[in-house]
Design an enzyme around this catalytic site. Structure first.
Site, PDB file in Angstrom:
ATOM      1  N   LYS A  87     -28.163  -2.806  30.476  1.00 32.17           N
ATOM      2  CA  LYS A  87     -28.348  -3.863  29.477  1.00 32.17           C
ATOM      3  C   LYS A  87     -29.644  -3.637  28.717  1.00 32.17           C
ATOM      4  O   LYS A  87     -29.687  -3.716  27.489  1.00 32.17           O
ATOM      5  CB  LYS A  87     -28.353  -5.248  30.148  1.00 32.17           C
ATOM      6  N   GLN A 116     -29.297 -12.336  36.124  1.00 28.70           N
ATOM      7  CA  GLN A 116     -28.247 -11.509  36.725  1.00 28.70           C
ATOM      8  C   GLN A 116     -27.739 -12.144  38.023  1.00 28.70           C
ATOM      9  O   GLN A 116     -28.525 -12.477  38.905  1.00 28.70           O
ATOM     10  CB  GLN A 116     -28.817 -10.102  37.006  1.00 28.70           C
ATOM     11  N   ASP A 143     -25.039 -15.539  28.205  1.00 29.29           N
ATOM     12  CA  ASP A 143     -23.907 -15.311  29.108  1.00 29.29           C
ATOM     13  C   ASP A 143     -22.833 -16.385  28.929  1.00 29.29           C
ATOM     14  O   ASP A 143     -21.707 -16.216  29.381  1.00 29.29           O
ATOM     15  CB  ASP A 143     -24.401 -15.350  30.566  1.00 29.29           C
TER      16      ASP A 143
END
Ligand code: NDP
Length: 301
Positions: free
Chosen positions: A54, A98, A121
Site C-alpha cells: 500500500k 490494518q 476503507d
C-alpha cells in the site's frame, strides 16, 4: 475453457494511472497532495506485506504515505490517540488501520474513532449507513473493485440476479448493497443458507467471498454467468516441492471457467483491485475534505 478471464491486474494498473493523473492535476491546480496514513499494530506477516504494498503504490501515484508501525503490545488508548492525531492532521486525507488488530484491542472502537470522511476503507458505521441509504460516502475497496470488474463485462446489471456468498461487513454486505444500487436483484448467502448450490445456480452474477478453497464447483454456476472470486486461500502444493503452497480462490477456477461467461482468476483478479480502489478512495477523500469536485474518471477503463 470458454469464459473470458477478467484481468484484474491490468485493470488495477489502469486505475492507478487515472489516480496518478488526478493527483498531478490536484498538485498543479490546487497545491494539494493527497496523503494516506496506514497504521499497523504487531508483526502479522501477511499484514506487513499488505502495508508495504500500500505504501509503495501510494508513493508511486504521487501521493504522500505516512506509515505508523506500532508494537503488538500497544494498548487501545495509545492507538486511539494516534487515530485522533491523524484525524486532526491536515496532510492526512485517508486513514487505514490494518486488520486484524491484536485481540486486546477492540477493532470496532478503533474504526469508529476514525473521521468517517477520512475512512478510506469504508468500514466506519457512518459509511456503512451512507451506502445503505444511497448517500455519497467511502465505499469499501474490495467490493468497489468487484463492481468495477462486473461493470466492465456486463453492459447492464439492472434486473440481473446477483448472488453474493458471504456476509462479512467488509466484503459480502457492502457488495450486496452496491449491486442493489445497480438495480440487481440481490441474494446474500452465508453458512446457514439452505441448498447453496441451487441458490448459486440462479445467479447471473456470482460473487464468492467465503474463505473456503475451491468450494464453488462448476455445477453451481449458471452457464454464461459472471463469476467474481474474492477468496484468497493458501493451500499445500506438493507438486511444487516439499512444503510449497499456492493461492486459490473460493471457486474451482479451471472447471468453473468451462461454464461461466466471465471469471476472475486468483491471484490476479480481485486482489490487485483492492489497493487500486484504496488509492482512488484517498483522492476522493482529499477532494471532499477540500471542497473540490471528485474527478469523475478515477475508476474508468
Ligand atoms: P469472513 O470470514 O469475515 O466471512 C466469510 C463469510 O463466508 C461469512 O459470512 C460466512 O457465513 C460465510 N461462509 C463460511 N463458510 C461458508 C459455507 N460453507 N457456505 C456458505 N457461506 C459460508 O471473510 P471475509 O469476508 O473477510 O473474506 C472472505 C474471503 O475473501 C477470504 O478468503 C479473504 O481472504 C478474502 N478477501 C480478499 C480480499 C481481496 O482483496 N481480494 C479482501 C478481503 C477478503 P456466516 O456469516 O454465516 O459465518
Amino acid at each position: 475453457m470458454g469464459a473470458q478471464i477478467i484481468d484484474g491486474k491490468a485493470r488495477a494498473a489502469r486505475i492507478r494511472e487515472n489516480v496518478a493523473e488526478a493527483v498531478a492535476r490536484l498538485g498543479t491546480g490546487h497545491g494539494l497532495t493527497p496523503g494516506l496514513a496506514v497504521v499497523l499494530v504487531g508483526e502479522d506477516p501477511a499484514s506487513q506485506v499488505y502495508v508495504r504494498n500500500k505504501a509503495r503504490q501510494t508513493v508511486e501515484v504521487g501521493m504522500r504515505s505516512f506509515e505508523h508501525r506500532l508494537p503488538a503490545e500497544t494498548d487501545e488508548a495509545e492507538l486511539l490517540d494516534l487515530v485522533a492525531r491523524l484525524n486532526a492532521d491536515p496532510a492526512v486525507h485517508g486513514i487505514l488501520v490494518q486488520l486484524p488488530l491484536p485481540p486486546h484491542i477492540d477493532a470496532t472502537r478503533v474504526i469508529d474513532a476514525i473521521n468517517p470522511d477520512k475512512d478510506v476503507d469504508g468500514f466506519h458505521v457512518v459509511n456503512a449507513g451512507r451506502l445503505m441509504v444511497g448517500l455519497d460516502g467511502m465505499v469499501p475497496c474490495t467490493p468497489l473493485g468487484c463492481l468495477v470488474l462486473i461493470r466492465d463485462v456486463m453492459s447492464d446489471i439492472s434486473g440481473a440476479e446477483a448472488v453474493v456468498v458471504g456476509r462479512s461487513n467488509i466484503v459480502g454486505k457492502p457488495m450486496g448493497q452496491l449491486l442493489l444500487r445497480e438495480n440487481a436483484t440481490v441474494t446474500i448467502a452465508h453458512s446457514r443458507t439452505r441448498d447453496l448450490p441451487d441458490v448459486c445456480r440462479r445467479a447471473d452474477i456470482l460473487v464468492a467471498a467465503v474463505g473456503r478453497p475451491e468450494m464453488i464447483r462448476s455445477d453451481w454456476i449458471k452457464p454464461g454467468a459472471v463469476v467474481i472470486d474474492v477468496g484468497i486461500n493458501r493451500v499445500p502444493a506438493p507438486e511444487r516441492g516439499a512444503g510449497k503452497s499456492r493461492l486459490v480462490g473460493d471457486v474451482a477456477f479451471a472447471e468453473a471457467a468451462e461454464v461461466a461467461g466471465a471469471i476472475t482468476p486468483v491471484p490476479g483478479g480481485v486482489g490487485p483491485m483492492t489497493i487500486a480502489c484504496l488509492l482512488a478512495n484517498t483522492v476522493t477523500a482529499a477532494c471532499r475534505l477540500h471542497g473540490l469536485p471528485v474527478p469523475p474518471d478515477l475508476l474508468s477503463s
